[in-house]
Design a protein around this motif. Structure first.
Motif, mmCIF file in Angstrom:
data_model
loop_
_atom_site.group_PDB
_atom_site.id
_atom_site.type_symbol
_atom_site.label_atom_id
_atom_site.label_comp_id
_atom_site.label_asym_id
_atom_site.label_seq_id
_atom_site.Cartn_x
_atom_site.Cartn_y
_atom_site.Cartn_z
ATOM 1 N N HIS A 103 46.756 37.934 30.753
ATOM 2 C CA HIS A 103 45.928 36.754 30.969
ATOM 3 C C HIS A 103 44.487 37.163 31.231
ATOM 4 C CE1 HIS A 103 47.010 38.194 34.982
ATOM 5 N NE2 HIS A 103 45.943 37.565 35.438
ATOM 6 N N ASN A 104 43.568 36.250 31.011
ATOM 7 C CA ASN A 104 42.169 36.411 31.411
ATOM 8 C C ASN A 104 41.995 35.679 32.731
ATOM 9 O OD1 ASN A 104 42.256 36.037 28.232
ATOM 10 N ND2 ASN A 104 40.630 37.499 28.702
ATOM 11 N N TYR A 108 41.983 29.321 33.322
ATOM 12 C CA TYR A 108 42.430 27.939 33.494
ATOM 13 C C TYR A 108 41.419 27.119 34.273
ATOM 14 C CZ TYR A 108 43.698 29.882 38.041
ATOM 15 O OH TYR A 108 43.655 30.530 39.250
ATOM 16 N N SER A 135 40.735 40.648 23.734
ATOM 17 C CA SER A 135 40.860 39.218 23.443
ATOM 18 C C SER A 135 40.341 38.863 22.052
ATOM 19 C CB SER A 135 40.109 38.395 24.498
ATOM 20 O OG SER A 135 40.639 38.648 25.792
ATOM 21 N N ASN A 220 42.855 31.925 27.480
ATOM 22 C CA ASN A 220 43.604 30.878 28.168
ATOM 23 C C ASN A 220 44.808 31.503 28.873
ATOM 24 O OD1 ASN A 220 46.226 30.465 26.421
ATOM 25 N ND2 ASN A 220 44.532 30.607 24.945
ATOM 26 N N GLN A 221 45.509 30.680 29.628
ATOM 27 C CA GLN A 221 46.709 31.154 30.316
ATOM 28 C C GLN A 221 47.929 30.295 29.980
ATOM 29 O OE1 GLN A 221 46.601 32.296 34.433
ATOM 30 N NE2 GLN A 221 44.518 33.065 34.328
ATOM 31 N N ASN A 223 50.384 31.000 28.048
ATOM 32 C CA ASN A 223 51.595 31.829 28.083
ATOM 33 C C ASN A 223 52.065 32.113 29.498
ATOM 34 O OD1 ASN A 223 49.148 33.519 28.165
ATOM 35 N ND2 ASN A 223 50.580 35.222 28.340
ATOM 36 N N LEU A 224 51.144 32.118 30.463
ATOM 37 C CA LEU A 224 51.503 32.401 31.860
ATOM 38 C C LEU A 224 51.896 31.124 32.600
ATOM 39 C CD1 LEU A 224 49.604 34.831 34.209
ATOM 40 C CD2 LEU A 224 50.446 32.659 35.057
ATOM 41 N N SER A 229 57.538 31.090 30.856
ATOM 42 C CA SER A 229 57.160 32.437 31.296
ATOM 43 C C SER A 229 58.059 32.938 32.417
ATOM 44 C CB SER A 229 55.702 32.458 31.771
ATOM 45 O OG SER A 229 55.556 31.762 33.003
ATOM 46 N N TYR A 271 50.361 39.942 22.118
ATOM 47 C CA TYR A 271 49.897 40.685 23.299
ATOM 48 C C TYR A 271 50.584 42.055 23.372
ATOM 49 C CZ TYR A 271 46.933 37.416 25.932
ATOM 50 O OH TYR A 271 45.890 36.620 26.361
ATOM 51 N N ALA A 294 42.039 40.814 28.378
ATOM 52 C CA ALA A 294 43.088 40.262 29.231
ATOM 53 C C ALA A 294 43.753 41.415 29.971
ATOM 54 C CB ALA A 294 44.114 39.514 28.387
#
Length: 312
Positions: A103-104, A108, A135, A220-221, A223-224, A229, A271, A294
């Motif tokens: 994640h970055n 969010y 990224s 973005n997040q 996926n988290l 997840s 990723y 990320a």
């Protein structure tokens, strides 16, 4: 995939997608002497590693402020951390057996740190790497039709309650509801107070243009945040206990429609392809450009203590 850093220091290490510049630095003077190159690599490649320093909190603070300026407070929190000193925190305090998805940081949120600094105070006995992923490569390698589906952005939803994830008091670092309401209003979030706590909802971009390089980055997040997840067993259990609106975190397309699990699996697959990791050594300081890179966390055994600071 984890790699050793056997090549000479001061050179780029990584894979065909993600690279980090490794600098030898025995003391602060050595860091200062290499500042122009450090800043160039952060701008162009997005990640640097200072290797050979002692694991010293004052030195870490000095390095972060010299490279990045004043340290930021961790606001609009989504994971548990402990404050160590000033605006230096522990890394996310999840159980050792768990991975933290790529994640970055704070992507969010309406605002995010420009740079992240990681200090390896104690390296894990096994595992525990902090993988990074370019990224720009993420955006290039994701299928065009997937990028198109995400073009409107990501809707993030959160439900805060006692005993499940963070409370709103922990997330917003206040006991005052008016402060939370003002924060949400200023940052484009809708909110609803409930019997159990608070629900919030907002839309953020899926990808953005990084101003210094002019490159588009996957940022973005989804996926988290998405309930998937947590794994099939945990996500099914949560959905049996709570309505979807009361999940601690979830993600949707910008229009509120569900994100297909297949899309998120593809994001995770890319990723895995793009990411690069190295074994921590005590005293290591890694600095990443938060928009270009990320990061995540691999499971580990033994004691592990990574400290984190953020700058604008």
């Amino acid at each position: 995939m984890t790699a050793d850093l056997a090549a000479p220091l001061g050179q780029l290490q990584g894979n065909e997608h993600t690279k980090i510049a490794v600098f030898a630095a025995a003391d602060f003077a050595a860091v200062e002497a290499q500042l122009p190159a450090v800043r160039d690599h952060l701008r162009d490649h997005g990640a640097i590693l200072l290797r050979g320093l002692p694991a010293d909190l004052d030195l870490f603070n000095r390095v972060t402020e010299t490279i990045g300026g004043a340290l930021l407070t961790y606001t609009e929190r989504s994971t548990p951390r402990s404050n160590v000193a000033g605006n230096i925190y522990t890394s996310t305090e999840y159980p050792p057996a768990e991975s933290i998805p790529m994640h970055n940081e704070n992507s969010y949120s309406a605002s995010w740190p420009a740079r992240l600094f990681f200090l390896c105070d104690t390296a894990a006995e096994t595992g525990g790497a902090t993988p990074i992923a370019d990224s720009r490569a993420m955006f290039r390698l994701l299928p065009a039709d997937l990028r198109e589906r995400f073009a409107g952005g990501v809707t993030y939803t959160r439900a805060f309650r006692e005993g499940l994830g963070l409370t709103w008091q922990e997330a917003f670092q206040t006991e005052d509801r008016a402060v939370v309401e003002d924060y949400c209003a200023r940052n484009g979030q809708t909110f609803e107070w409930t019997e159990d706590g608070l629900r919030t909802r907002h839309v953020r971009p899926s990808f953005v243009v990084e101003e210094h390089t002019g490159d588009t980055v996957w940022f973005n997040q989804a996926n988290l945040f998405h309930v998937s997840s947590l794994g099939e067993e945990v996500s099914e259990a949560l959905l049996e206990l709570y309505p979807e609106a009361d999940l601690p975190r979830n993600a949707y397309f910008a229009d509120g429609s569900p994100i297909p699990v297949e899309d998120l699996e593809k994001v995770r697959e890319v990723y895995d392809e793009v990411s690069y990791a190295f074994p921590w050594q005590s005293g290591d300081i890694m600095v990443i450009n938060n928009m270009l890179m990320a990061h995540g966390r691999e499971p580990f055994t033994g004691k592990r203590r990574i400290l984190v600071a953020m700058t604008g």
